[in-house]
Design an enzyme around this catalytic site. Sequence first.
Site, PDB file in Angstrom:
ATOM      1  N   LYS A  31       0.835  -1.201   0.000  1.00 47.76           N
ATOM      2  CA  LYS A  31       0.000   0.000   0.000  1.00 47.76           C
ATOM      3  C   LYS A  31       0.875   1.258   0.000  1.00 47.76           C
ATOM      4  O   LYS A  31       0.633   2.212  -0.739  1.00 47.76           O
ATOM      5  CB  LYS A  31      -0.859  -0.041   1.273  1.00 47.76           C
ATOM      6  N   LEU A 162     -16.520  11.730   5.342  1.00 41.98           N
ATOM      7  CA  LEU A 162     -16.366  11.700   3.887  1.00 41.98           C
ATOM      8  C   LEU A 162     -17.152  10.555   3.250  1.00 41.98           C
ATOM      9  O   LEU A 162     -17.361   9.503   3.854  1.00 41.98           O
ATOM     10  CB  LEU A 162     -14.890  11.610   3.491  1.00 41.98           C
ATOM     11  N   GLU A 164     -17.295   7.926  -0.031  1.00 41.97           N
ATOM     12  CA  GLU A 164     -16.489   7.381  -1.116  1.00 41.97           C
ATOM     13  C   GLU A 164     -16.989   7.992  -2.418  1.00 41.97           C
ATOM     14  O   GLU A 164     -18.186   8.237  -2.574  1.00 41.97           O
ATOM     15  CB  GLU A 164     -16.586   5.853  -1.140  1.00 41.97           C
ATOM     16  N   ASN A 224     -24.644   8.157  10.387  1.00 40.91           N
ATOM     17  CA  ASN A 224     -24.765   7.029   9.463  1.00 40.91           C
ATOM     18  C   ASN A 224     -26.073   6.254   9.686  1.00 40.91           C
ATOM     19  O   ASN A 224     -26.688   5.774   8.738  1.00 40.91           O
ATOM     20  CB  ASN A 224     -23.552   6.101   9.582  1.00 40.91           C
ATOM     21  N   PHE A 265     -30.939  11.300  -0.293  1.00 40.87           N
ATOM     22  CA  PHE A 265     -30.979   9.987   0.368  1.00 40.87           C
ATOM     23  C   PHE A 265     -32.390   9.408   0.437  1.00 40.87           C
ATOM     24  O   PHE A 265     -32.715   8.613   1.313  1.00 40.87           O
ATOM     25  CB  PHE A 265     -30.307  10.022   1.753  1.00 40.87           C
ATOM     26  N   ALA A 268     -35.041   5.339  -3.749  1.00 45.19           N
ATOM     27  CA  ALA A 268     -35.428   3.944  -3.484  1.00 45.19           C
ATOM     28  C   ALA A 268     -34.769   3.050  -4.514  1.00 45.19           C
ATOM     29  O   ALA A 268     -34.420   3.477  -5.612  1.00 45.19           O
ATOM     30  CB  ALA A 268     -36.943   3.821  -3.568  1.00 45.19           C
ATOM     31  N   GLY A 269     -34.600   1.795  -4.168  1.00 46.65           N
ATOM     32  CA  GLY A 269     -34.007   0.842  -5.099  1.00 46.65           C
ATOM     33  C   GLY A 269     -33.460  -0.330  -4.321  1.00 46.65           C
ATOM     34  O   GLY A 269     -34.098  -0.831  -3.388  1.00 46.65           O
ATOM     35  N   CYS A 276     -19.468   0.939   5.280  1.00 49.00           N
ATOM     36  CA  CYS A 276     -19.801   1.799   6.426  1.00 49.00           C
ATOM     37  C   CYS A 276     -21.213   1.596   6.941  1.00 49.00           C
ATOM     38  O   CYS A 276     -21.405   1.095   8.049  1.00 49.00           O
ATOM     39  CB  CYS A 276     -19.591   3.257   6.045  1.00 49.00           C
ATOM     40  N   LYS A 279     -22.268  -2.031   8.410  1.00 43.65           N
ATOM     41  CA  LYS A 279     -21.544  -2.453   9.616  1.00 43.65           C
ATOM     42  C   LYS A 279     -21.745  -1.458  10.753  1.00 43.65           C
ATOM     43  O   LYS A 279     -21.783  -1.839  11.923  1.00 43.65           O
ATOM     44  CB  LYS A 279     -20.056  -2.682   9.331  1.00 43.65           C
TER      45      LYS A 279
HETATM   46  C1  UGA Z   1     -21.309   6.850   4.155  1.00 42.02           C
HETATM   47  C2  UGA Z   1     -21.779   8.232   4.625  1.00 42.02           C
HETATM   48  O1  UGA Z   1     -22.610   8.812   3.627  1.00 42.02           O
HETATM   49  C3  UGA Z   1     -20.581   9.143   4.888  1.00 42.02           C
HETATM   50  O2  UGA Z   1     -21.020  10.398   5.399  1.00 42.02           O
HETATM   51  C4  UGA Z   1     -19.681   8.458   5.930  1.00 42.02           C
HETATM   52  O3  UGA Z   1     -18.533   9.253   6.216  1.00 42.02           O
HETATM   53  C5  UGA Z   1     -19.233   7.123   5.375  1.00 42.02           C
HETATM   54  O4  UGA Z   1     -20.392   6.303   5.111  1.00 42.02           O
HETATM   55  C6  UGA Z   1     -18.357   6.462   6.403  1.00 42.02           C
HETATM   56  O5  UGA Z   1     -18.859   6.105   7.465  1.00 42.02           O
HETATM   57  O6  UGA Z   1     -17.138   6.413   6.205  1.00 42.02           O
HETATM   58  P1  UGA Z   1     -20.451   5.873   1.804  1.00 42.02           P
HETATM   59  O7  UGA Z   1     -20.447   4.532   2.473  1.00 42.02           O
HETATM   60  O8  UGA Z   1     -19.283   6.302   0.995  1.00 42.02           O
HETATM   61  O9  UGA Z   1     -20.664   7.034   2.905  1.00 42.02           O
HETATM   62  O10 UGA Z   1     -21.705   5.870   0.835  1.00 42.02           O
HETATM   63  P2  UGA Z   1     -23.105   6.621   0.724  1.00 42.02           P
HETATM   64  O11 UGA Z   1     -23.024   7.671  -0.289  1.00 42.02           O
HETATM   65  O12 UGA Z   1     -23.620   6.983   2.072  1.00 42.02           O
HETATM   66  O13 UGA Z   1     -23.997   5.443   0.123  1.00 42.02           O
HETATM   67  C7  UGA Z   1     -24.216   4.246   0.886  1.00 42.02           C
HETATM   68  C8  UGA Z   1     -25.134   3.302   0.157  1.00 42.02           C
HETATM   69  O14 UGA Z   1     -26.452   3.813   0.160  1.00 42.02           O
HETATM   70  C9  UGA Z   1     -24.798   3.033  -1.304  1.00 42.02           C
HETATM   71  O15 UGA Z   1     -24.902   1.633  -1.537  1.00 42.02           O
HETATM   72  C10 UGA Z   1     -25.845   3.793  -2.078  1.00 42.02           C
HETATM   73  O16 UGA Z   1     -26.138   3.203  -3.308  1.00 42.02           O
HETATM   74  C11 UGA Z   1     -27.024   3.713  -1.124  1.00 42.02           C
HETATM   75  N1  UGA Z   1     -28.016   4.817  -1.286  1.00 42.02           N
HETATM   76  C12 UGA Z   1     -27.648   6.099  -1.073  1.00 42.02           C
HETATM   77  C13 UGA Z   1     -29.327   4.509  -1.619  1.00 42.02           C
HETATM   78  O17 UGA Z   1     -29.697   3.331  -1.798  1.00 42.02           O
HETATM   79  N2  UGA Z   1     -30.232   5.522  -1.741  1.00 42.02           N
HETATM   80  C14 UGA Z   1     -29.891   6.819  -1.540  1.00 42.02           C
HETATM   81  O18 UGA Z   1     -30.780   7.699  -1.657  1.00 42.02           O
HETATM   82  C15 UGA Z   1     -28.566   7.115  -1.201  1.00 42.02           C
END
Ligand code: UGA
Length: 449
Positions: A31, A162, A164, A224, A265, A268-269, A276, A279
């Site tokens: 890494k 943050l 991803e 979260n 957020f 739907a889907g 994150c 877990k």
């Molecule tokens: C999430 C949080 O959004 C961050 O703020 C946090 O810092 C991070 O976890 C962490 O704990 O490190 P992340 O896991 O990168 O971020 O992804 P998200 O953008 O939150 O999406 C999570 C999942 O939800 C994805 O599978 C996405 O497809 C799904 N999602 C998101 C939906 O099904 N519907 C939505 O409206 C939004």
Amino acid sequence: MIGCGYLGAVHAACMAALGHDVVGVDVDAGKIAALQSAAAPFYEPGLNELLADIQARGSGEGAGDRAGEGGHAGSLRFTTDLAQIAGARAHFVCVGTPQRRGENAADLRFVDAAFASAAEHLAPGDLIIGKSTVPVGTARRLAEQLHRTNPDARLVWNPEFLREGHAVTDTLHPDRLVYGIPDDEQRDATAAVLDDVYATPLAGGSARLITDYPTAELVKTAANSFLATKISFINAMAELCEASGADVTELADAIGLDDRIGRKFLNAGLGFGGGCLPKDIRAFMARAGELGADQALTFLREVDSINMRRRIRMVELAREVCDGSFLNKKIAVLGAAFKPESDDVRDSPALNVAAQIQLQGGNVVVTDPKALANAEHRFPDLQFEEDLTAALTGADAVLLLTEWPQFTGLDPEATGALVRTRRILDGRNVLTPATWRAAGWTYRALGRP
Ligand code: UGA
């Protein structure tokens, strides 16, 4: 920066971009070598460019014209030698806290090890800053341990928010900075060091909150959990839409216009996955149980169940569309990453669905612009295809499961010319049903008529 995984590598690069002199340490030599050559071992838009730019400063190339956002040109180097952290004023611990095998609770081995080994290199007055997502109560325990060996070191809990796919922007321009610091006579001096670290985002308007340790830890898990709940709420509404013939996307648009609710957020889907949200809600429930407050979070069990039911429903819907059986059918799965702009496949809803369909006899082919190598590693029995056209050719059904622009922008006519049967399942509610139906496709989605 102790730990150069997703969080640590991004934080290291961004702190250097802000004008600090950063050293990133990790036990994984591969890494470290990758980061040194500006090739992060994961896909994050803009990160490799940032790594290359900042490390070039260290080698003297163009140092003069590349001042960090803070005015001083920061520097960045990576090493496996933890002793190199000596001399830093602020030590960030950015190691992972995965789910424990066979349990809901978080595995804190890496956090404990990082704190224990860092303690050997701290000087009096140094700050050690926890960024990893931990169960509430961890910071207090670590502070007590630290004070036994390093009475003059200070611990701050500074959670990270943050996303991803947006990690660089989120780190450079966070909406809030939370400092968990005990309320004692050194509180202001401790906060001042962090204010120095984050001077640029603070000047740019990021909010700053000072709390005690448990509140800082809870800000992260509560945020979260709220996001997961919001997604499962709209997915529960999708179940009702399916039962009543309503359209969840119109429902989300309509309720989202109430700014107390908001549209973000509410997509739907197929639900949430990744390293994150799933877990973190489980670790939160486990911790609440340890604290005797399990009733407070029983709703998260339902949030988790609703989320998992979507994957099962997707498989059922696909089977229904395929006339009741996957046998002798080619199923093109578009998407392996848990979300677009990422190569992360941890708890990926798309791969979960792909694997279920394959187990039911389908000839599944998975394609993804970035995540195939990781997907192959986790699901060696699935078939993967880099080329989208090849994946679509001869398909009996197409499942759009991760909303990459390459997939959402597909043309129904051109795609129709490749497949064997025009059947599409929109697992992320991102296509316009009328357009696909007009081109002769059977269009089905979760929560839409
Ligand atoms: C999430 C949080 O959004 C961050 O703020 C946090 O810092 C991070 O976890 C962490 O704990 O490190 P992340 O896991 O990168 O971020 O992804 P998200 O953008 O939150 O999406 C999570 C999942 O939800 C994805 O599978 C996405 O497809 C799904 N999602 C998101 C939906 O099904 N519907 C939505 O409206 C939004």
